[in-house]
Design a protein around this motif. Structure first.
Motif: not given
Ligand SMILES: Nc1ncnc2c1ncn2[C@@H]1O[C@H](COP(=O)(O)OP(=O)(O)OP(=O)(O)O)[C@@H](O)[C@H]1O
Length: 242
Positions: A41-61
């Motif tokens: 959880i976290g407020p808007n823009g906290a980084g949750k979705s970006t973190f999630f996408k680093c786990l799923t391979g949608q983003l390269t850290p």
């Protein structure tokens, strides 16, 4: 605090994802244990979705490591993550509107299994997630919540040991949210889960360990009760939501 169970199955070490000057994820050390159900959880823009996408391979850290069941997976493609036995449901719909619920679930099973096994897995999944009443309905004719449940069925039919869900209750009514919690509890009988979610009602019903993100970092990791009672957590998140 976090109840530690068995082996660590997902780990990030010093994980960073920067977009120019924006530190969307910044030096995150994270661990998930086998069969655990963790909400982010976290407020808007906290980084949750970006973190999630680093786990799923949608983003390269930008830097740091992602380790899934002991395998270095930093920068892996989504299909490589899925190949480890990880079920992924993103916010982007991934269903075929012109096929029935049952056909969609069968297709998901067929990606990994032969015909006979796919048929039995489809039947088991429909039974397990109680989707029998919509099995022959075209997905394009289903309500929003029902479509989300078909997608959960598609994830389950692949028999994942880990499921990653990005906002599974987004846009749902109270009743749909309640049913989604039940389905997630059912999935957690056989899989570990990481769930990104905004909906406080949902988080309270799930009631497990919660990781609170703030400005790209983990601010706190505890039960929802402890987070609700923490002044700093209330200030950054709950103050404007609870
Ligand atoms: N592709 C991108 N390019 C540039 N900046 C991005 C990109 N994706 C995310 N960001 C920025 O990274 C930060 C974290 O965004 P992220 O979407 O991960 O947050 P979030 O916690 O999931 O928020 P929300 O709850 O609103 O979905 C935000 O400042 C966002 O604007």
């Amino acid at each position: 605090m976090t109840r530690q169970r068995g082996e660590v199955v997902v780990e990030t070490r010093d994980l960073c994802m920067h977009f120019g000057g924006v530190r969307a994820v910044d030096q995150v050390d994270f661990s998930l244990f086998d069969k655990e159900l963790r909400c982010l959880i976290g407020p808007n823009g906290a980084g949750k979705s970006t973190f999630f996408k680093c786990l799923t391979g949608q983003l390269t850290p930008t830097s740091g490591e992602v380790i899934i069941r002991g395998q270095p997976m930093t920068g892996a493609e989504p299909f490589e993550v899925a190949s480890l036995g990880v079920g992924i449901k993103t916010q982007v719909p991934n269903v075929f509107d012109g096929l029935t619920a049952e056909e969609n679930i069968w297709l998901a099973a067929r990606r990994w299994h032969g015909d006979a096994r796919s048929r039995s897995l489809t039947a088991e999944t429909i039974e397990r997630l109680k989707l029998g009443d919509i099995r022959r309905t075209l997905v394009g004719q289903l309500a929003h919540g029902q479509r989300q449940w078909v997608e959960l069925g598609m994830v389950v039919a692949a028999e994942p040991w880990l499921v990653l869900l990005d906002e599974p209750a987004a846009g749902m009514t109270h009743e749909e949210t309640y049913r989604t919690v039940e389905l997630i509890e059912e999935i957690n009988k056989t899989s570990a889960l990481i769930v990104v979610e905004h909906d406080m009602q949902f988080i309270r019903m799930i009631s497990r360990t919660v990781t609170l993100f703030h400005e790209g970092r983990i601010l706190m990791q505890d039960t929802m009760e402890a987070i609700s009672a923490d002044p700093r957590a209330r200030e950054v998140y709950l103050g404007h939501r609870a």
